[in-house]
Write an enzyme that holds these catalytic residues in place. Structure first.
Site, mmCIF file in Angstrom:
data_model
loop_
_atom_site.group_PDB
_atom_site.id
_atom_site.type_symbol
_atom_site.label_atom_id
_atom_site.label_comp_id
_atom_site.label_asym_id
_atom_site.label_seq_id
_atom_site.Cartn_x
_atom_site.Cartn_y
_atom_site.Cartn_z
ATOM 1 N N HIS A 62 29.109 55.503 23.128
ATOM 2 C CA HIS A 62 29.091 54.063 22.848
ATOM 3 C C HIS A 62 29.999 53.307 23.808
ATOM 4 O O HIS A 62 31.035 53.810 24.248
ATOM 5 C CB HIS A 62 29.446 53.775 21.383
ATOM 6 C CG HIS A 62 30.864 54.042 20.978
ATOM 7 N ND1 HIS A 62 31.856 53.084 21.060
ATOM 8 C CD2 HIS A 62 31.462 55.138 20.450
ATOM 9 C CE1 HIS A 62 32.992 53.580 20.603
ATOM 10 N NE2 HIS A 62 32.789 54.820 20.227
ATOM 11 N N ASP A 177 38.115 54.940 23.621
ATOM 12 C CA ASP A 177 37.081 55.128 22.604
ATOM 13 C C ASP A 177 36.070 53.990 22.762
ATOM 14 O O ASP A 177 36.298 52.893 22.259
ATOM 15 C CB ASP A 177 37.742 55.104 21.221
ATOM 16 C CG ASP A 177 36.763 55.253 20.071
ATOM 17 O OD1 ASP A 177 35.594 55.589 20.322
ATOM 18 O OD2 ASP A 177 37.170 55.016 18.924
ATOM 19 N N GLU A 208 28.830 50.527 17.847
ATOM 20 C CA GLU A 208 29.123 51.767 17.133
ATOM 21 C C GLU A 208 30.258 51.565 16.146
ATOM 22 O O GLU A 208 30.246 52.112 15.038
ATOM 23 C CB GLU A 208 29.484 52.871 18.138
ATOM 24 C CG GLU A 208 29.627 54.269 17.529
ATOM 25 C CD GLU A 208 31.044 54.625 17.112
ATOM 26 O OE1 GLU A 208 31.241 55.730 16.582
ATOM 27 O OE2 GLU A 208 31.970 53.808 17.312
ATOM 28 N N GLU A 209 31.245 50.770 16.551
ATOM 29 C CA GLU A 209 32.451 50.611 15.745
ATOM 30 C C GLU A 209 32.232 49.805 14.470
ATOM 31 O O GLU A 209 33.114 49.726 13.613
ATOM 32 C CB GLU A 209 33.555 49.951 16.574
ATOM 33 C CG GLU A 209 33.998 50.740 17.794
ATOM 34 C CD GLU A 209 34.762 52.008 17.443
ATOM 35 O OE1 GLU A 209 34.886 52.319 16.239
ATOM 36 O OE2 GLU A 209 35.231 52.692 18.364
ATOM 37 N N ASP A 231 32.131 61.466 22.284
ATOM 38 C CA ASP A 231 33.013 60.427 21.760
ATOM 39 C C ASP A 231 34.440 60.962 21.765
ATOM 40 O O ASP A 231 34.660 62.175 21.890
ATOM 41 C CB ASP A 231 32.596 60.029 20.338
ATOM 42 C CG ASP A 231 32.979 58.598 19.979
ATOM 43 O OD1 ASP A 231 33.908 58.050 20.618
ATOM 44 O OD2 ASP A 231 32.365 58.036 19.061
ATOM 45 N N HIS A 318 42.040 53.636 18.285
ATOM 46 C CA HIS A 318 41.859 52.279 17.765
ATOM 47 C C HIS A 318 43.148 51.472 17.865
ATOM 48 O O HIS A 318 43.501 50.711 16.965
ATOM 49 C CB HIS A 318 41.344 52.295 16.318
ATOM 50 C CG HIS A 318 39.905 52.679 16.217
ATOM 51 N ND1 HIS A 318 39.115 52.374 15.110
ATOM 52 C CD2 HIS A 318 39.088 53.332 17.069
ATOM 53 C CE1 HIS A 318 37.890 52.834 15.302
ATOM 54 N NE2 HIS A 318 37.854 53.423 16.488
#
Length: 351
Positions: A62, A177, A208-209, A231, A318
């Protein structure tokens, strides 16, 4: 590969606002694939035929990153915001951010109390994101508007890639990410040329998130015989009490066994393990229910696509300072490449 990663992480693409990344990938892939398109939701799909006939293999990562979106402009020029993706409130204060304004990028910071106020406050309190604000140096609502900021302006972290360490170098950046996964696929495509059987379909997904939305959309019309999702995943090798040391930086790529979005088919998992052993590629087995990937969406597609997942261990996921080991990145690339090259015209992926 670090230079490619530096370029990818310098782009700003929070969930739903991935245009910078989509257009870069489309242009980058034009001379490296037989066909490239951006679908209506923003996914980039590149297809390349190998030198021999064979099955279609889907590689997916992603392109979006966790971020924020402006919710309200206060009279004094400070900005309230909402989250785009799974940000942890504990990681937000005093961090640099970048706003994707109508007139260009704008630097800002998520505000926090001065340390001098600590004795007048509850030092143990974690303020919710709804109580926080972004400061772009404006003094009024009107100045914010003049800067090209409005309700709905997307926001990303404002950090750039740095290298850390010497013997086992690491990279620290926002959006590893999953720009790290995107870099892996781009590098595999570069190194393979057409030295493989069948067709390679490279899918770079959006959103995706916020629920695997891009992968769910694209995988419904992509015809593939097997898939590998790449990922990052949360490493567990730091000193916090909750860390169980099951996935460590510098110990190789993570071969997924199970996460919150899928149980990897045994045949796919065993094939990846077999290839890693044969090619002396360092690997770790990953069981982690605190994460999900696009592999979970792809495996549901059509009549079901046998899907493996390779995880790049990451610290501080994140956040503005995600950290991955370059050796793990290369191990992931090598195993993806080994999988694609192992495919023959007769390859099948039975349950």
């Amino acid at each position: 590969m670090i230079d490619l990663l530096r370029t990818l992480t310098s782009l700003h693409g929070p969930s739903g606002y991935e245009q910078e990344v989509s257009y870069f990938l489309r242009d980058y892939l034009k001379d490296k694939a037989d066909q490239v398109e951006i679908d209506p939701i923003g996914n980039v799909i590149a297809k390349k035929k190998g030198a021999k006939p064979g099955p279609a293999i889907l590689l997916t990562a992603h392109m979006d990153e966790v971020g924020f979106i402006i919710k309200k402009i206060e009279a004094n020029g400070l900005l309230r915001f909402e989250k785009l993706g799974g940000n942890d409130d504990r990681n937000l204060v005093a961090q640099p951010v970048r706003l994707l304004g109508e007139k260009g990028h704008i630097n800002g910071v998520i505000g926090t109390l001065s340390a001098h106020f600590a004795k007048f406050d509850d030092a143990q309190k974690v303020r919710k994101h709804s109580q926080l604000y972004i400061d772009v140096g404006a003094s009024s609502h009107e100045e914010v508007i003049d800067m090209g900021i409005e309700v709905g302006t997307p926001v990303t972290w404002g950090t750039d890639l740095q290298t850390l360490g010497t013997a086992a170098p690491k990279v620290r950046a926002k959006s590893l990410d999953d720009r790290a996964g995107c870099a892996v696929i781009l590098q595999v495509l570069e190194e393979l040329a057409d030295d493989f059987a069948g067709e390679l379909i490279c899918l770079f997904t959006v959103q995706e998130e916020v629920g695997l939305r891009g992968a769910k959309t694209a995988s419904e019309y992509i015809e593939a015989d097997a898939a590998i999702a790449i990922d990052t995943t949360a490493g567990s090798d730091t000193l916090e009490q909750t860390m169980d040391q099951t996935l460590r930086l510098g110990k190789g790529t993570g071969i997924k066994v199970m996460d919150a979005s899928l149980i990897v088919p045994k045949t796919m998992k065993q094939q990846l393990i077999k290839l890693a052993k044969h090619h002396h590629i360092p690997y770790q087995l990953e069981v982690f229910t605190g994460i999900g990937t696009d592999g979970g969406a792809v495996t549901y597609a059509n009549k079901g696509i046998p899907t493996g997942v390779l995880s790049i261990p990451s610290r501080y996921t994140h956040s503005a300072i995600e950290l991955v080991d370059v050796g793990d990145l290369l191990a992931t690339k090598d195993l993806v490449k080994a999988f694609v090259k192992s495919v023959t015209p007769d390859s099948r992926f039975p349950f």
